[in-house]
Design a protein around this motif. Structure first.
Motif, mmCIF file in Angstrom:
data_model
loop_
_atom_site.group_PDB
_atom_site.id
_atom_site.type_symbol
_atom_site.label_atom_id
_atom_site.label_comp_id
_atom_site.label_asym_id
_atom_site.label_seq_id
_atom_site.Cartn_x
_atom_site.Cartn_y
_atom_site.Cartn_z
ATOM 1 N N TYR A 159 -15.097 17.772 0.195
ATOM 2 C CA TYR A 159 -14.984 16.580 -0.645
ATOM 3 C C TYR A 159 -13.957 16.837 -1.744
ATOM 4 O O TYR A 159 -13.968 17.893 -2.367
ATOM 5 C CB TYR A 159 -16.324 16.237 -1.287
ATOM 6 N N ALA A 160 -13.118 15.831 -2.013
ATOM 7 C CA ALA A 160 -12.100 15.973 -3.048
ATOM 8 C C ALA A 160 -12.642 15.678 -4.446
ATOM 9 O O ALA A 160 -11.955 15.896 -5.432
ATOM 10 C CB ALA A 160 -10.920 15.045 -2.752
ATOM 11 N N GLU A 161 -13.855 15.162 -4.515
ATOM 12 C CA GLU A 161 -14.472 14.847 -5.812
ATOM 13 C C GLU A 161 -15.960 15.182 -5.730
ATOM 14 O O GLU A 161 -16.605 14.932 -4.704
ATOM 15 C CB GLU A 161 -14.333 13.349 -6.131
ATOM 16 N N ALA A 162 -16.516 15.681 -6.822
ATOM 17 C CA ALA A 162 -17.950 15.999 -6.860
ATOM 18 C C ALA A 162 -18.797 14.739 -6.669
ATOM 19 O O ALA A 162 -19.904 14.803 -6.132
ATOM 20 C CB ALA A 162 -18.296 16.675 -8.183
ATOM 21 N N CYS A 163 -18.272 13.586 -7.070
ATOM 22 C CA CYS A 163 -19.053 12.346 -6.971
ATOM 23 C C CYS A 163 -19.226 11.873 -5.529
ATOM 24 O O CYS A 163 -19.960 10.923 -5.270
ATOM 25 C CB CYS A 163 -18.403 11.239 -7.807
ATOM 26 N N TYR A 164 -18.575 12.527 -4.565
ATOM 27 C CA TYR A 164 -18.707 12.125 -3.159
ATOM 28 C C TYR A 164 -19.816 12.889 -2.411
ATOM 29 O O TYR A 164 -20.107 12.572 -1.270
ATOM 30 C CB TYR A 164 -17.394 12.379 -2.396
ATOM 31 N N GLU A 165 -20.407 13.874 -3.055
ATOM 32 C CA GLU A 165 -21.284 14.777 -2.303
ATOM 33 C C GLU A 165 -22.529 14.109 -1.725
ATOM 34 O O GLU A 165 -23.132 14.632 -0.789
ATOM 35 C CB GLU A 165 -21.676 15.996 -3.140
ATOM 36 N N ASP A 166 -22.901 12.933 -2.232
ATOM 37 C CA ASP A 166 -24.090 12.249 -1.718
ATOM 38 C C ASP A 166 -23.785 11.133 -0.719
ATOM 39 O O ASP A 166 -24.708 10.563 -0.138
ATOM 40 C CB ASP A 166 -24.901 11.656 -2.878
ATOM 41 N N ILE A 167 -22.518 10.808 -0.493
ATOM 42 C CA ILE A 167 -22.225 9.598 0.286
ATOM 43 C C ILE A 167 -22.590 9.718 1.761
ATOM 44 O O ILE A 167 -22.805 8.710 2.410
ATOM 45 C CB ILE A 167 -20.752 9.146 0.127
ATOM 46 N N LEU A 168 -22.658 10.932 2.287
ATOM 47 C CA LEU A 168 -22.972 11.087 3.714
ATOM 48 C C LEU A 168 -24.306 11.792 3.958
ATOM 49 O O LEU A 168 -24.647 12.095 5.093
ATOM 50 C CB LEU A 168 -21.845 11.849 4.419
ATOM 51 N N SER A 169 -25.039 12.047 2.874
ATOM 52 C CA SER A 169 -26.373 12.668 2.970
ATOM 53 C C SER A 169 -26.353 13.973 3.776
ATOM 54 O O SER A 169 -27.239 14.228 4.603
ATOM 55 C CB SER A 169 -27.370 11.684 3.612
ATOM 56 N N PHE A 177 -21.219 21.134 3.415
ATOM 57 C CA PHE A 177 -20.061 20.634 2.676
ATOM 58 C C PHE A 177 -19.666 21.578 1.554
ATOM 59 O O PHE A 177 -20.445 22.418 1.119
ATOM 60 C CB PHE A 177 -20.311 19.223 2.126
ATOM 61 N N LEU A 178 -18.427 21.430 1.124
ATOM 62 C CA LEU A 178 -17.937 22.129 -0.054
ATOM 63 C C LEU A 178 -17.061 21.158 -0.828
ATOM 64 O O LEU A 178 -16.585 20.160 -0.285
ATOM 65 C CB LEU A 178 -17.165 23.395 0.329
ATOM 66 N N ILE A 179 -16.866 21.443 -2.112
ATOM 67 C CA ILE A 179 -16.086 20.550 -2.966
ATOM 68 C C ILE A 179 -14.797 21.254 -3.374
ATOM 69 O O ILE A 179 -14.833 22.321 -3.990
ATOM 70 C CB ILE A 179 -16.894 20.125 -4.205
ATOM 71 N N LEU A 180 -13.675 20.681 -2.971
ATOM 72 C CA LEU A 180 -12.346 21.167 -3.375
ATOM 73 C C LEU A 180 -11.716 20.046 -4.187
ATOM 74 O O LEU A 180 -11.118 19.123 -3.638
ATOM 75 C CB LEU A 180 -11.488 21.488 -2.151
ATOM 76 N N GLU A 181 -11.888 20.089 -5.496
ATOM 77 C CA GLU A 181 -11.490 18.957 -6.336
ATOM 78 C C GLU A 181 -9.973 18.773 -6.412
ATOM 79 O O GLU A 181 -9.207 19.712 -6.243
ATOM 80 C CB GLU A 181 -12.075 19.116 -7.734
ATOM 81 N N ASN A 182 -9.604 17.538 -6.697
ATOM 82 C CA ASN A 182 -8.192 17.150 -6.808
ATOM 83 C C ASN A 182 -7.587 17.637 -8.123
ATOM 84 O O ASN A 182 -7.052 16.849 -8.893
ATOM 85 C CB ASN A 182 -8.070 15.617 -6.771
#
Length: 202
Positions: A43-53, A59-64
């Motif tokens: 995910y490019a943003e931490a706020c996306y981590e819940d969108i796909l359950s 998943f991992l978060i690689l921020e922009n």
């Protein structure tokens, strides 16, 4: 996943209102179907981590975020010695009209050049921007770089390096909530003053 495509389609203006909900729902279903076949999602943003359950293990978060390390001298010459910069997607939701209005008001007091550098899919928006500039008689203080033509990211960065200030007046929309625009990190990496929408999390 670079965006929450469901929200972008549902709340954006790229498609007619009557089909947005159907398209957004279809895209989300396809995303969830694809998730059954992938090993890991970034995910490019931490706020996306819940969108796909997804479970944390998938998943991992690689921020922009952005670093100026390794960036050399600008690859293009800026059109003004000092200027404010609006860079990235040119769109109403990304505050282009608020930026233009703010800039026009500043120019009632003192000359402040503005460079708009980025891309839009809407040729009509480019025409409207140029009409606004002409109506306010500010053609000599304005440059549009890109418009309906894509410009290399290296050019955006060069303009950021040379700018006096970066301006980012976003609308408070559902598809923007929780995001940290890359533009913020770019501006701060080059130690540029950043004028931005006063949202609490920012």
């Amino acid at each position: 996943m670079h965006e929450d495509y469901y929200k972008n389609i549902l709340h954006g203006k790229a498609y007619p209102k009557w089909i947005r909900s159907v398209l957004a729902t279809l895209v989300r279903k396809l995303e969830k179907l694809a998730m059954k076949r992938v090993q890991t999602v970034s995910y490019a943003e931490a706020c996306y981590e819940d969108i796909l359950s997804l479970p944390a293990s998938k998943f991992l978060i690689l921020e922009n975020k952005f670093s100026s390390r390794g960036i050399g001298k600008p690859v293009i010459q800026a059109p003004f010695k000092k200027y404010m910069l609006y860079a990235g997607t040119i769109a109403e939701a990304w505050g282009i009209w608020e930026v233009l209005d703010f800039w026009a008001r500043l120019n009632q007091q003192t000359k402040v050049p503005l460079v708009v550098a980025g891309h839009t899919h809407y040729g009509g928006l480019v025409k409207d921007i140029l009409r606004f500039v002409e109506k306010n008689r500010l053609q000599d203080q304005f440059r549009l770089i890109g418009g309906t033509q894509y410009i290399p990211y290296s050019h955006i960065i060069s303009l950021m390096q040379q700018a006096s200030a970066v301006i980012a007046l976003y609308h408070d929309l559902p598809q923007i909530k929780g995001k940290m625009p890359t533009k913020f990190f770019e501006a701060m990496a080059f130690q540029k003053p950043l004028l931005f929408t006063p949202m609490e999390e920012w």
